[in-house]
Design a protein around this motif. Structure first.
Motif, short mmCIF file in Angstrom:
data_model
loop_
_atom_site.label_atom_id
_atom_site.label_comp_id
_atom_site.label_asym_id
_atom_site.label_seq_id
_atom_site.Cartn_x
_atom_site.Cartn_y
_atom_site.Cartn_z
N ALA A 122 25.54 50.70 80.46
CA ALA A 122 25.46 52.07 80.35
C ALA A 122 26.95 53.05 80.13
O ALA A 122 27.19 54.00 79.98
CB ALA A 122 24.58 52.91 81.33
N PHE A 123 28.00 52.15 80.64
CA PHE A 123 29.16 52.55 81.03
C PHE A 123 29.76 53.29 79.58
O PHE A 123 30.30 54.28 79.66
CB PHE A 123 30.15 51.40 81.57
CG PHE A 123 31.50 52.35 81.75
CD1 PHE A 123 31.92 53.05 83.03
CD2 PHE A 123 32.56 52.02 80.69
CE1 PHE A 123 33.10 53.16 83.25
CE2 PHE A 123 34.00 52.49 81.19
CZ PHE A 123 34.03 52.96 82.37
N PRO A 124 29.82 52.58 78.33
CA PRO A 124 30.16 53.26 76.97
C PRO A 124 29.65 54.59 77.03
O PRO A 124 30.58 55.70 76.60
CB PRO A 124 29.91 52.22 76.12
CG PRO A 124 30.02 50.91 76.82
CD PRO A 124 29.34 51.41 78.17
N LEU A 125 28.55 54.77 77.11
CA LEU A 125 28.07 56.34 76.81
C LEU A 125 28.35 57.23 77.93
O LEU A 125 28.71 58.35 77.51
CB LEU A 125 26.47 56.01 76.72
CG LEU A 125 25.77 55.53 75.47
CD1 LEU A 125 24.29 55.46 75.70
CD2 LEU A 125 25.92 56.46 74.11
N GLN A 126 28.56 56.70 79.06
CA GLN A 126 29.00 57.64 80.20
C GLN A 126 30.44 57.98 79.87
O GLN A 126 30.76 59.04 80.04
CB GLN A 126 28.93 56.78 81.49
CG GLN A 126 27.54 56.45 82.06
CD GLN A 126 26.70 57.73 82.33
OE1 GLN A 126 26.12 58.57 81.68
NE2 GLN A 126 26.95 58.28 83.64
N TYR A 127 31.21 57.13 79.31
CA TYR A 127 32.77 57.35 79.05
C TYR A 127 32.70 58.28 78.18
O TYR A 127 33.62 59.45 78.09
CB TYR A 127 33.28 56.12 78.94
CG TYR A 127 34.79 56.19 78.41
CD1 TYR A 127 35.69 56.68 79.54
CD2 TYR A 127 35.35 56.36 77.40
CE1 TYR A 127 37.06 57.01 79.03
CE2 TYR A 127 36.46 56.70 76.92
CZ TYR A 127 37.48 57.03 78.11
OH TYR A 127 38.86 57.24 77.62
N ILE A 128 31.83 58.14 76.86
CA ILE A 128 31.92 59.05 75.83
C ILE A 128 31.50 60.26 76.23
O ILE A 128 32.28 61.26 75.76
CB ILE A 128 30.86 58.64 74.78
CG1 ILE A 128 31.49 57.30 74.06
CG2 ILE A 128 30.83 59.81 73.76
CD1 ILE A 128 30.50 56.52 73.17
N SER A 129 30.57 60.46 77.12
CA SER A 129 30.19 62.01 77.53
C SER A 129 31.52 62.58 78.50
O SER A 129 31.81 63.78 78.22
CB SER A 129 29.21 61.78 78.33
OG SER A 129 28.68 63.22 79.08
#
Length: 442
Positions: A122-129
């Motif tokens: 889930a980290f990539p989407l969290q970082y994009i946000s």
């Protein structure tokens, strides 16, 4: 069996891709309608309080955040499904049993493997946000600060989940058919306990809370509290300016641990009258018993949620247990299936819970207007909230029902502007609205 699993994986990926495309088309194409005529020329019209550039920024930022929300939820379901069908959950269970003999340790080790993997995925989407929050100057956090909070989230969730999962699976083994009822029975006191300790144990892990520094303002707020028969000795301030540029205030906790909290960004960007309206709004939640109504509604929904999850899981294991590599529900390896089912049900029920919350927020707005008798301060406060947070003044329908626990800004501001007050200020607001409409026509 492997052929079935591969087919599930292909269908899931294809479905996720089609869903993402559909949501993209909805948000960037179909949902780009204009402001309804009823709001034009009023205080709710964004052209009255936002520049063209600010409106464009708010639209872009909101659309990005909405898109990330809608693709993140089914992505979570996809992760749980893949962990199940590719045997990772079974492997985690085997590794945990091979490491320690006692069941709590096995639960802790299994859950660490599962939590760490889902965190990484889930980290990539969290970082994009987080990245877009920085780009649009909503977030003030550096990457190390943001990462620190992410890690705190991970460990707090991990500790709580370890206890919950251990108890839940013990109940599954003890009560084969009625485990869901036993789980809900224990869930009730646990929920109340967490509401009680969160303000004094969990929230301080993220920020520093302290009594409001501005004692003159605190005295005014406490006077409002006294008028509302709220036993309060302090209003709490929290140092959120190191994290965000947006504004907020809220009520948290129950009993003697209940707190009214103001972000320091709110204090820095709103004047005293605007802050007093915000505080009156938060006091309304206490006066109207919204916190207790919310807990009660949550527990009722949880009752049916546990029951439905149990029936759904029993059916899935009975029909697809071989493909999912689950022989019985009480195996730890079934946890991703439980999390998948619960996540889907929570998403499906969110329009209902959001509708209740929006109704309560309308009640709180009305209470605050009548208490402060200051519609101008209320309107200017919401206009500033919209500006600083790049809020979507009139969100698309799907966004509203699935994301908005508060009424949209255009609706809130217009409701306040047209709210009947039997005093001079009501007439003054009507005059101001006429001036705004005239400027808009010119």
């Amino acid at each position: 069996m492997r052929r079935t699993v591969k087919r599930w994986a292909v269908y899931a990926l294809l479905g996720y891709g089609l869903f993402a495309l559909a949501i993209y088309y909805y948000l960037y194409g179909l949902a780009s309608g204009g402001l309804p005529e009823i709001y034009k020329g009023t205080s709710a019209d964004p052209s009255v309080f936002l520049s063209g550039a600010e409106q464009a920024l708010a639209q872009k930022y909101s659309t990005i955040k909405n898109f990330l929300f809608f693709i993140s939820v089914p992505f979570e379901w996809l992760v749980y499904l893949f962990i199940l069908v590719f045997g990772l959950s079974r492997k985690f269970e085997e590794w945990s049993k091979g490491t320690v003999r006692f069941s709590f340790g096995q639960t802790a080790i299994y859950l660490f493997y599962l939590s760490f993997l889902t965190f990484l995925l889930a980290f990539p989407l969290q970082y994009i946000s987080y990245h877009y929050s920085r780009v649009y100057k909503i977030s003030a956090q550096t990457f190390p600060q943001w990462m620190k909070n992410e890690l705190i989230d991970f460990w707090v969730s991990y500790v709580i989940m370890t206890v919950l999962v251990f108890v839940l699976y013990a109940l599954m083994k003890r009560f084969k058919k009625k485990w869901w009822l036993a789980a809900w029975t224990l869930f009730v006191p646990f929920t109340i306990f967490m509401m009680y300790v969160q303000p004094v144990v969990i929230d301080p892990l993220y920020n520093d809370f302290y009594p409001l520094k501005d004692k003159k303002l605190e005295a005014k707020i406490l006077t409002l509290a006294d008028q509302a028969n709220i036993p309060a000795d302090h209003v709490y301030e929290v140092n959120k300016s190191q994290e965000t540029n947006s504004l907020n205030a809220y009520v948290t906790g129950i009993g003697e641990n209940a707190r009214i909290v103001l972000w320091d960004t709110t204090l820095n960007k709103l004047d005293d009258d605007e802050v007093l309206f915000v505080m009156a709004h938060e006091m309304a939640h206490y006066v109207k018993k919204h916190i207790y109504i919310g807990i009660g509604s949550y527990l009722v929904l949880a009752f049916f949620g546990f029951w439905l999850a149990a029936k759904w899981m029993e059916k899935l294991v009975r029909k697809h247990g071989e493909e999912l590599q689950i022989q019985e529900l009480s195996q730890l390896r079934s946890l991703p299936l439980l999390l998948l089912v619960l996540s889907m049900m929570m998403f499906a029920s969110s329009p209902f819970s959001n509708a209740i919350s929006r109704f309560e927020e309308k009640q709180a707005d009305a209470y605050a207007i009548e208490m402060t008798q200051n519609k101008e301060a209320a309107i200017s406060a919401f206009q500033k909230l919209a500006r600083e947070g790049l809020s979507e003044v009139k969100p698309p329908w799907l966004v509203k029902i699935f994301r908005y626990s508060h009424p949209a800004m255009a609706e809130r501001i217009y409701t306040i502007e047209t709210y009947p007050l039997p005093d001079k200020q009501g007439k003054k607001m009507e005059e101001n609205r006429g001036v705004s409409a005239q400027k808009s026509r010119n």
